[in-house]
Motif scaffolding. Structure first.
Motif, mmCIF file in Angstrom:
data_model
loop_
_atom_site.group_PDB
_atom_site.id
_atom_site.type_symbol
_atom_site.label_atom_id
_atom_site.label_comp_id
_atom_site.label_asym_id
_atom_site.label_seq_id
_atom_site.Cartn_x
_atom_site.Cartn_y
_atom_site.Cartn_z
ATOM 1 N N GLU A 82 2.710 1.919 -2.226
ATOM 2 C CA GLU A 82 2.729 2.263 -3.554
ATOM 3 C C GLU A 82 4.447 2.208 -3.930
ATOM 4 O OE1 GLU A 82 0.509 5.233 -5.149
ATOM 5 O OE2 GLU A 82 -1.187 5.044 -3.683
ATOM 6 N N SER A 91 0.841 -2.640 -11.499
ATOM 7 C CA SER A 91 0.338 -3.034 -10.372
ATOM 8 C C SER A 91 -1.047 -2.144 -10.184
ATOM 9 C CB SER A 91 1.271 -2.433 -8.959
ATOM 10 O OG SER A 91 1.140 -0.974 -8.694
ATOM 11 N N GLN A 128 7.747 -1.061 -6.902
ATOM 12 C CA GLN A 128 7.168 -0.607 -7.981
ATOM 13 C C GLN A 128 7.406 0.962 -7.997
ATOM 14 O OE1 GLN A 128 2.568 -0.707 -6.341
ATOM 15 N NE2 GLN A 128 3.863 -1.246 -4.655
ATOM 16 N N ASN A 182 -4.334 -6.225 -4.702
ATOM 17 C CA ASN A 182 -2.743 -5.840 -4.751
ATOM 18 C C ASN A 182 -2.238 -7.244 -5.594
ATOM 19 O OD1 ASN A 182 -4.365 -4.438 -2.599
ATOM 20 N ND2 ASN A 182 -1.969 -3.301 -2.141
ATOM 21 N N TYR A 230 -1.905 0.067 -8.569
ATOM 22 C CA TYR A 230 -1.355 1.435 -8.122
ATOM 23 C C TYR A 230 -0.946 2.159 -9.432
ATOM 24 C CZ TYR A 230 -1.970 0.079 -3.365
ATOM 25 O OH TYR A 230 -2.650 -0.439 -2.072
ATOM 26 N N ARG A 264 1.807 1.606 -11.249
ATOM 27 C CA ARG A 264 3.337 1.403 -11.083
ATOM 28 C C ARG A 264 3.734 0.124 -11.502
ATOM 29 N NH1 ARG A 264 4.053 6.011 -7.960
ATOM 30 N NH2 ARG A 264 6.275 5.420 -7.512
ATOM 31 N N ASP A 305 0.920 -1.262 -0.008
ATOM 32 C CA ASP A 305 -0.102 0.007 -0.079
ATOM 33 C C ASP A 305 0.991 1.490 -0.111
ATOM 34 O OD1 ASP A 305 -2.459 -1.315 -0.037
ATOM 35 O OD2 ASP A 305 -2.516 -1.445 1.964
#
Length: 288
Positions: free
Chosen positions: A26, A59, A83, A39, A61, A63, A24
């Motif tokens: 990131e 990912s 990431q 995730n 996110y 990334r 989380d």
């Protein structure tokens, strides 16, 4: 590999039965048993559209899975996997799949492999890229791939039967082990073969601190000698005794040649052999 050309999104399961997760923050990645988490979902982007096997993994996110040059620990060969969103999409975010039976190695452009680490903290659940030299860690670069979303065929190919096309759900044969998966929306978690072994590590005196949380592995064998070798690989501790607790008095006693049948979940304690004299153990001889 054709497998990845069919995939829009995948999840990667390590030799330790854990999934590659984007953390989380990131920035970091790790291993975790929760494969249903968003995730654990990685979007596949091929470097060359329509050709070649080199791809990027993005990912949840947005990334990219990146093989960095940052050492994981000073003096050790493994480097961090992160990431990132690089200003330019270079070779650090490119991975080449190499098939090994029903599993895959992911190789960087510089010959390193994505590696899921085991052992004690800080190695446990970490992910690095490295060239595995020890026999005990060769399997740490092997990954099972689950496709969680297929690429939609282009409109021009819908009416053209092709050996590489995804069969319709009305008459689809069973997918191979590599291609089978469960959807994140409404699907059940993937079925695991083998049994779950929960373990604690005793101290040098052979005593167990119950305040520590148990760790776990997925184990597919039936013999104590196999389990010993697997736990040695997992913890980095050598010359161990695998013990169980008596339900009557809580005392430890060594496991014998076979584990309970039917893949029964087990709770064990790892005792260093140097502690067995103080604890009065007489461990049976295991045939090689």
């Amino acid at each position: 590999m054709e497998l990845f050309h069919k995939a829009k999104a995948v999840r990667l399961r390590s030799h330790h039965g854990k999934y590659l997760l984007a953390e989380d923050d990131e920035e970091s990645v790790c291993q975790d048993r929760n494969g249903s988490s968003r995730n654990a979902r990685w979007t596949v982007e091929f470097v060359q559209e329509g050709g070649g096997n080199v791809f990027r993994l993005r990912s949840c996110y947005g990334r990219y899975l990146t093989a960095s040059n940052i050492p994981f620990l000073l003096g050790m060969t493994g480097r961090k996997v992160l990431q990132t969103v690089p200003s330019r999409l270079d070779s650090s975010v490119e991975w080449e799949p190499i098939r090994e039976g029903f599993q895959v190695k992911l190789k960087t452009r510089y010959g390193h492999f994505l590696r899921a680490n085991g052992g004690l903290p800080p190695w446990r659940n970490s992910v690095t890229h490295d060239i595995p030299h020890r026999t005990a860690t060769q399997d740490w670069v092997l990954w099972d791939i689950d496709i969680v979303e297929f690429q939609m065929p282009s409109p021009s190919s819908l009416n053209k039967p092709s050996s590489g096309s995804v069969p319709s759900s009305s008459a689809s044969p069973k997918l191979s082990k590599l291609e089978s998966s469960n959807s994140f929306s409404g699907g059940s978690p993937p079925k695991n073969d083998g049994r779950t072994i929960y373990y604690l590590v005793a101290n040098e005196m052979g005593n167990v601190d119950d305040a520590f949380e148990e760790s776990s592995i997925l184990f597919k064998g039936n013999g104590v000698s196999e389990l010993m070798r697997r736990l040695e690989e997992e913890t980095g501790i050598h010359d161990i005794i695998v013990c169980s607790r008596s339900p009557l008095n809580g005392k430890l006693y060594p496991l014998h040649l076979k584990l309970p049948p039917n893949n029964t979940t087990m709770h064990v304690v790892i005792v260093r052999s140097s502690a067995k004299v103080a604890k009065g153990f007489t461990y049976p001889e295991i045939p090689s």
